[in-house]
Design an enzyme around this catalytic site. Structure first.
Site, PDB file in Angstrom:
ATOM      1  N   HIS A   1      36.066 -41.104   0.396  1.00  0.00           N
ATOM      2  CA  HIS A   1      36.999 -40.485   1.332  1.00  0.00           C
ATOM      3  C   HIS A   1      36.336 -40.076   2.540  1.00  0.00           C
ATOM      4  CE1 HIS A   1      40.579 -40.067  -1.266  1.00  0.00           C
ATOM      5  NE2 HIS A   1      39.805 -39.896  -2.191  1.00  0.00           N
TER       6      HIS A   1
ATOM      7  N   HIS B   1      36.466 -44.041 -11.123  1.00  0.00           N
ATOM      8  CA  HIS B   1      37.168 -43.063 -12.047  1.00  0.00           C
ATOM      9  C   HIS B   1      38.500 -43.617 -12.018  1.00  0.00           C
ATOM     10  CE1 HIS B   1      37.539 -41.304  -8.153  1.00  0.00           C
ATOM     11  NE2 HIS B   1      38.693 -40.421  -8.657  1.00  0.00           N
TER      12      HIS B   1
ATOM     13  N   ASP C   1      34.571 -39.824  -6.044  1.00  0.00           N
ATOM     14  CA  ASP C   1      35.023 -38.509  -5.632  1.00  0.00           C
ATOM     15  C   ASP C   1      34.700 -37.349  -6.116  1.00  0.00           C
ATOM     16  OD1 ASP C   1      37.243 -39.939  -4.362  1.00  0.00           O
ATOM     17  OD2 ASP C   1      38.861 -39.113  -5.597  1.00  0.00           O
TER      18      ASP C   1
ATOM     19  N   ASP D   1      44.416 -43.756  -6.302  1.00  0.00           N
ATOM     20  CA  ASP D   1      44.058 -44.324  -5.276  1.00  0.00           C
ATOM     21  C   ASP D   1      42.670 -45.141  -5.423  1.00  0.00           C
ATOM     22  OD1 ASP D   1      42.843 -41.847  -5.814  1.00  0.00           O
ATOM     23  OD2 ASP D   1      42.282 -41.725  -3.735  1.00  0.00           O
ATOM     24  N   HIS D   2      42.234 -45.150  -6.421  1.00  0.00           N
ATOM     25  CA  HIS D   2      40.913 -46.044  -6.850  1.00  0.00           C
ATOM     26  C   HIS D   2      41.098 -47.171  -7.689  1.00  0.00           C
ATOM     27  CE1 HIS D   2      38.290 -42.604  -5.442  1.00  0.00           C
ATOM     28  NE2 HIS D   2      39.459 -42.133  -5.552  1.00  0.00           N
TER      29      HIS D   2
ATOM     30  N   HIS E   1      41.756 -42.339 -10.982  1.00  0.00           N
ATOM     31  CA  HIS E   1      42.800 -42.056 -10.103  1.00  0.00           C
ATOM     32  C   HIS E   1      43.449 -43.273  -9.284  1.00  0.00           C
ATOM     33  CE1 HIS E   1      41.171 -37.563  -9.939  1.00  0.00           C
ATOM     34  NE2 HIS E   1      42.056 -37.737 -10.872  1.00  0.00           N
TER      35      HIS E   1
ATOM     36  N   HIS F   1      35.075 -34.203 -11.597  1.00  0.00           N
ATOM     37  CA  HIS F   1      36.168 -34.554 -10.826  1.00  0.00           C
ATOM     38  C   HIS F   1      37.238 -34.824 -11.998  1.00  0.00           C
ATOM     39  CE1 HIS F   1      38.889 -35.721  -7.600  1.00  0.00           C
ATOM     40  NE2 HIS F   1      38.839 -37.129  -8.301  1.00  0.00           N
TER      41      HIS F   1
HETATM   42 ZN    ZN Z   1      39.975 -38.844  -7.579  1.00  0.00          ZN
END
Ligand code: ZN
Length: 265
Positions: A177, A59, A139, A63-64, A61, A122
């Site tokens: 995570h 996805h 996530d 941090d990905h 975001h 999400h």
């Molecule tokens: Zn995320």
């Protein structure tokens, strides 16, 4: 193609992200799942003499996806051909291949083929990559928890989690995570009498004291300990009812109640 399990290694990034590196015993090719941070990946590739051949994104975001650009620049210097895969519906600009439900990703060097599962909730476009007995689910599902509803509805997330819960029990769950310990405090508030949960808390505490990862988890374990996969259970329905005083106890309404409870926990 015979589907051989790739070896999976966790590369730690930021405070609690896992970037998953998939490799094979037969060659030096590696695929990275959700490389949010380039430098930790480059360090890993250098240290292990590996060649990056694919990036799989769940996805949008940061941090990905945050490491993609720098990893592609590094790959270009090395003259490596890297294919970037990701969800069609999540507006990620660097993708070479945009994936939908039921499509497949064949990583020839790693001798494996992934099936794409769409998991809205999400984010709108969130996907997972499933191959025999492993799922990379970003996530959406965490151990003893689930992702927040940033873009989708509770109904969508509940359906997405049900799709994951219906995978074979032995499927290993590689989420993005290390949230397990914090998630368990909430899971115990929902189901204080759940024996399996109590046992799992002990295991997780020991692992975390030794700074060990609690991931991968498995679908079978999550069905026993994760309140978000247990919205059909009387204990979870009762806890949700106590929390929101609603009489509608459909699985999906129970999910919505405990997701909102967790947001305020
Ligand atoms: Zn995320």
């Amino acid at each position: 193609m015979s589907n051989i399990h790739p070896s999976v290694t966790a590369i730690k990034a930021f405070s609690d992200n896992y970037i998953w590196a998939l490799s094979s015993n037969n060659n030096d090719s590696v695929a990275l799942v959700d490389p949010g941070h380039a430098q930790v990946c480059i360090d890993y590739l250098k240290k292990n003499n590996l060649t990056l051949s694919a990036i799989l994104i769940t996805h949008h975001h940061s941090d990905h996806v945050g490491g993609i650009k720098e990893l592609l620049e590094y790959a270009k210097e090395k003259a490596w051909a890297v294919t970037v895969y990701g969800p069609v519906n999540d507006n990620i600009s660097q993708l070479d291949i945009k994936l939908k439900e039921n499509e497949t990703v064949t990583l020839t060097d790693l001798a494996c083929q992934f099936h794409v599962l769409e998991l809205p909730g999400h984010t709108h476009g969130h996907i997972a990559y499933y191959t025999n007995k492993m799922v990379f689910c970003g996530d959406t599902l965490f151990s003893a928890g689930c992702g927040r509803l940033f873009e989708g509805t509770a109904d969508q997330m509940h359906q997405s989690l049900t799709k994951l819960a219906n995978l074979p029990g032995e499927t290993l769950v590689y989420c993005a995570h290390e949230y397990t310990l914090a998630n368990l405090a909430f899971a115990q508030a929902v189901e204080p009498e759940n024996e399996q949960l109590h046992k799992y808390v002990g295991q997780v505490k020991r692992l975390r004291q030794e700074n060990q990862a609690t991931i991968p988890t498995s679908i079978a374990l999550e069905r026993q300990v994760n309140p978000f996969l247990r919205c059909d259970k009387a204990t979870v329905k009762l806890a949700a009812q106590k929390y929101n005083k609603q009489t509608n106890t459909s699985d999906s309404k129970v999910f919505a109640a405990i997701r909102s409870w967790k947001d305020n926990f």
